[in-house]
Write a protein that holds these residues in place. Structure first.
Motif, PDB file in Angstrom:
ATOM      1  N   ALA A  41      40.410  37.247 -11.065  1.00  0.00           N
ATOM      2  CA  ALA A  41      40.694  36.604  -9.782  1.00  0.00           C
ATOM      3  C   ALA A  41      42.195  36.428  -9.570  1.00  0.00           C
ATOM      4  O   ALA A  41      42.700  36.653  -8.458  1.00  0.00           O
ATOM      5  CB  ALA A  41      39.979  35.257  -9.698  1.00  0.00           C
ATOM      6  N   ASP A  42      42.909  36.042 -10.620  1.00  0.00           N
ATOM      7  CA  ASP A  42      44.363  35.894 -10.513  1.00  0.00           C
ATOM      8  C   ASP A  42      45.036  37.233 -10.238  1.00  0.00           C
ATOM      9  O   ASP A  42      45.938  37.330  -9.399  1.00  0.00           O
ATOM     10  CB  ASP A  42      44.940  35.284 -11.789  1.00  0.00           C
ATOM     11  N   LEU A  43      44.597  38.273 -10.935  1.00  0.00           N
ATOM     12  CA  LEU A  43      45.169  39.600 -10.728  1.00  0.00           C
ATOM     13  C   LEU A  43      44.882  40.102  -9.316  1.00  0.00           C
ATOM     14  O   LEU A  43      45.770  40.639  -8.647  1.00  0.00           O
ATOM     15  CB  LEU A  43      44.618  40.592 -11.756  1.00  0.00           C
ATOM     16  N   THR A  44      43.662  39.888  -8.842  1.00  0.00           N
ATOM     17  CA  THR A  44      43.305  40.305  -7.488  1.00  0.00           C
ATOM     18  C   THR A  44      44.156  39.588  -6.452  1.00  0.00           C
ATOM     19  O   THR A  44      44.646  40.203  -5.496  1.00  0.00           O
ATOM     20  CB  THR A  44      41.819  40.024  -7.230  1.00  0.00           C
ATOM     21  N   ALA A  45      44.356  38.290  -6.628  1.00  0.00           N
ATOM     22  CA  ALA A  45      45.159  37.524  -5.676  1.00  0.00           C
ATOM     23  C   ALA A  45      46.608  37.993  -5.678  1.00  0.00           C
ATOM     24  O   ALA A  45      47.224  38.132  -4.609  1.00  0.00           O
ATOM     25  CB  ALA A  45      45.080  36.039  -6.010  1.00  0.00           C
ATOM     26  N   SER A  46      47.167  38.259  -6.851  1.00  0.00           N
ATOM     27  CA  SER A  46      48.558  38.697  -6.900  1.00  0.00           C
ATOM     28  C   SER A  46      48.720  40.100  -6.308  1.00  0.00           C
ATOM     29  O   SER A  46      49.694  40.371  -5.603  1.00  0.00           O
ATOM     30  CB  SER A  46      49.091  38.656  -8.327  1.00  0.00           C
ATOM     31  N   LEU A  47      47.768  40.985  -6.586  1.00  0.00           N
ATOM     32  CA  LEU A  47      47.845  42.326  -6.005  1.00  0.00           C
ATOM     33  C   LEU A  47      47.669  42.296  -4.488  1.00  0.00           C
ATOM     34  O   LEU A  47      48.334  43.035  -3.761  1.00  0.00           O
ATOM     35  CB  LEU A  47      46.791  43.239  -6.640  1.00  0.00           C
ATOM     36  N   ARG A  48      46.782  41.437  -4.003  1.00  0.00           N
ATOM     37  CA  ARG A  48      46.582  41.311  -2.560  1.00  0.00           C
ATOM     38  C   ARG A  48      47.854  40.791  -1.894  1.00  0.00           C
ATOM     39  O   ARG A  48      48.260  41.288  -0.839  1.00  0.00           O
ATOM     40  CB  ARG A  48      45.411  40.377  -2.281  1.00  0.00           C
ATOM     41  N   ALA A  49      48.502  39.793  -2.511  1.00  0.00           N
ATOM     42  CA  ALA A  49      49.742  39.253  -1.949  1.00  0.00           C
ATOM     43  C   ALA A  49      50.844  40.313  -1.950  1.00  0.00           C
ATOM     44  O   ALA A  49      51.597  40.429  -0.977  1.00  0.00           O
ATOM     45  CB  ALA A  49      50.179  38.029  -2.745  1.00  0.00           C
ATOM     46  N   ALA A  50      50.919  41.112  -3.017  1.00  0.00           N
ATOM     47  CA  ALA A  50      51.928  42.168  -3.077  1.00  0.00           C
ATOM     48  C   ALA A  50      51.656  43.239  -2.018  1.00  0.00           C
ATOM     49  O   ALA A  50      52.591  43.747  -1.391  1.00  0.00           O
ATOM     50  CB  ALA A  50      51.948  42.801  -4.464  1.00  0.00           C
ATOM     51  N   ARG A  51      50.387  43.578  -1.821  1.00  0.00           N
ATOM     52  CA  ARG A  51      50.046  44.591  -0.818  1.00  0.00           C
ATOM     53  C   ARG A  51      50.364  44.091   0.585  1.00  0.00           C
ATOM     54  O   ARG A  51      50.914  44.829   1.407  1.00  0.00           O
ATOM     55  CB  ARG A  51      48.560  44.950  -0.919  1.00  0.00           C
ATOM     56  N   ILE A  52      50.080  42.837   0.873  1.00  0.00           N
ATOM     57  CA  ILE A  52      50.382  42.282   2.194  1.00  0.00           C
ATOM     58  C   ILE A  52      51.886  42.225   2.408  1.00  0.00           C
ATOM     59  O   ILE A  52      52.384  42.547   3.487  1.00  0.00           O
ATOM     60  CB  ILE A  52      49.737  40.890   2.346  1.00  0.00           C
ATOM     61  N   ALA A  53      52.636  41.866   1.378  1.00  0.00           N
ATOM     62  CA  ALA A  53      54.092  41.820   1.504  1.00  0.00           C
ATOM     63  C   ALA A  53      54.666  43.222   1.689  1.00  0.00           C
ATOM     64  O   ALA A  53      55.605  43.420   2.458  1.00  0.00           O
ATOM     65  CB  ALA A  53      54.699  41.166   0.260  1.00  0.00           C
ATOM     66  N   ARG A  54      54.088  44.197   0.993  1.00  0.00           N
ATOM     67  CA  ARG A  54      54.566  45.573   1.109  1.00  0.00           C
ATOM     68  C   ARG A  54      54.301  46.121   2.511  1.00  0.00           C
ATOM     69  O   ARG A  54      55.157  46.767   3.109  1.00  0.00           O
ATOM     70  CB  ARG A  54      53.874  46.458   0.079  1.00  0.00           C
ATOM     71  N   ASP A  55      53.131  45.849   3.032  1.00  0.00           N
ATOM     72  CA  ASP A  55      52.786  46.356   4.357  1.00  0.00           C
ATOM     73  C   ASP A  55      53.501  45.594   5.459  1.00  0.00           C
ATOM     74  O   ASP A  55      53.623  46.096   6.577  1.00  0.00           O
ATOM     75  CB  ASP A  55      51.280  46.275   4.582  1.00  0.00           C
ATOM     76  N   GLY A  56      53.947  44.398   5.169  1.00  0.00           N
ATOM     77  CA  GLY A  56      54.674  43.615   6.153  1.00  0.00           C
ATOM     78  C   GLY A  56      53.773  43.017   7.210  1.00  0.00           C
ATOM     79  O   GLY A  56      54.228  42.624   8.270  1.00  0.00           O
ATOM     80  N   ARG A  57      52.496  42.939   6.909  1.00  0.00           N
ATOM     81  CA  ARG A  57      51.571  42.406   7.899  1.00  0.00           C
ATOM     82  C   ARG A  57      51.609  40.894   7.949  1.00  0.00           C
ATOM     83  O   ARG A  57      51.438  40.322   9.016  1.00  0.00           O
ATOM     84  CB  ARG A  57      50.143  42.853   7.601  1.00  0.00           C
ATOM     85  N   GLY A  58      51.783  40.261   6.835  1.00  0.00           N
ATOM     86  CA  GLY A  58      51.751  38.805   6.824  1.00  0.00           C
ATOM     87  C   GLY A  58      50.350  38.321   7.130  1.00  0.00           C
ATOM     88  O   GLY A  58      49.387  38.789   6.568  1.00  0.00           O
ATOM     89  N   THR A  59      50.234  37.393   8.091  1.00  0.00           N
ATOM     90  CA  THR A  59      48.921  36.847   8.427  1.00  0.00           C
ATOM     91  C   THR A  59      48.302  37.536   9.627  1.00  0.00           C
ATOM     92  O   THR A  59      47.154  37.310   9.937  1.00  0.00           O
ATOM     93  CB  THR A  59      49.034  35.343   8.724  1.00  0.00           C
ATOM     94  N   GLU A  60      49.061  38.350  10.337  1.00  0.00           N
ATOM     95  CA  GLU A  60      48.506  39.009  11.517  1.00  0.00           C
ATOM     96  C   GLU A  60      47.627  40.183  11.093  1.00  0.00           C
ATOM     97  O   GLU A  60      47.831  40.817  10.074  1.00  0.00           O
ATOM     98  CB  GLU A  60      49.630  39.508  12.427  1.00  0.00           C
ATOM     99  N   ALA A  61      46.645  40.474  11.877  1.00  0.00           N
ATOM    100  CA  ALA A  61      45.708  41.551  11.549  1.00  0.00           C
ATOM    101  C   ALA A  61      46.242  42.871  12.092  1.00  0.00           C
ATOM    102  O   ALA A  61      46.613  42.981  13.254  1.00  0.00           O
ATOM    103  CB  ALA A  61      44.346  41.257  12.155  1.00  0.00           C
ATOM    104  N   GLY A  62      46.277  43.854  11.241  1.00  0.00           N
ATOM    105  CA  GLY A  62      46.733  45.174  11.640  1.00  0.00           C
ATOM    106  C   GLY A  62      45.542  46.069  11.931  1.00  0.00           C
ATOM    107  O   GLY A  62      44.387  45.650  11.854  1.00  0.00           O
ATOM    108  N   PRO A  63      45.800  47.324  12.271  1.00  0.00           N
ATOM    109  CA  PRO A  63      44.687  48.234  12.540  1.00  0.00           C
ATOM    110  C   PRO A  63      43.899  48.501  11.259  1.00  0.00           C
ATOM    111  O   PRO A  63      44.454  48.577  10.172  1.00  0.00           O
ATOM    112  CB  PRO A  63      45.386  49.513  13.041  1.00  0.00           C
ATOM    113  N   VAL A  64      42.615  48.638  11.411  1.00  0.00           N
ATOM    114  CA  VAL A  64      41.747  48.887  10.269  1.00  0.00           C
ATOM    115  C   VAL A  64      41.826  50.368   9.948  1.00  0.00           C
ATOM    116  O   VAL A  64      41.645  51.222  10.822  1.00  0.00           O
ATOM    117  CB  VAL A  64      40.307  48.483  10.605  1.00  0.00           C
ATOM    118  N   SER A  65      42.115  50.694   8.711  1.00  0.00           N
ATOM    119  CA  SER A  65      42.220  52.091   8.320  1.00  0.00           C
ATOM    120  C   SER A  65      40.849  52.633   7.977  1.00  0.00           C
ATOM    121  O   SER A  65      39.958  51.910   7.555  1.00  0.00           O
ATOM    122  CB  SER A  65      43.149  52.236   7.107  1.00  0.00           C
ATOM    123  N   GLY A  66      40.676  53.919   8.160  1.00  0.00           N
ATOM    124  CA  GLY A  66      39.430  54.567   7.795  1.00  0.00           C
ATOM    125  C   GLY A  66      38.316  54.385   8.799  1.00  0.00           C
ATOM    126  O   GLY A  66      37.151  54.469   8.438  1.00  0.00           O
TER     127      GLY A  66
END
Length: 72
Positions: A41-66
């Protein structure tokens, strides 16, 4: 009918230690599973935070891929 919880004495919130080999094994397995689940759970949360920071989305919802193309 015996009680489900294995407590004795005045302080009923203090559980007895497992007594049989099966109970000791079950307690060890339960402890291992809980610690591994917390690590995942800790690893998932840290990876999710890193992915959101990398994408620059923050809290706003972006387009759904796929998304699938509409069938004609």
């Amino acid at each position: 009918m015996p009680r489900k919880n294995k407590t004795t004495g005045f302080f009923r919130e203090i559980a007895q230690a497992p007594t049989t080999a099966q109970e000791r094994t079950d307690a060890a397995v339960r402890l291992i599973r809980e610690t591994e689940a917390e690590k995942r759970a800790d690893l998932t949360a840290s990876l999710r935070a890193a992915r959101i920071a990398r994408d620059g989305r923050g809290t706003e919802a972006g387009p759904v891929s796929g998304t699938a193309k509409p069938r004609v």
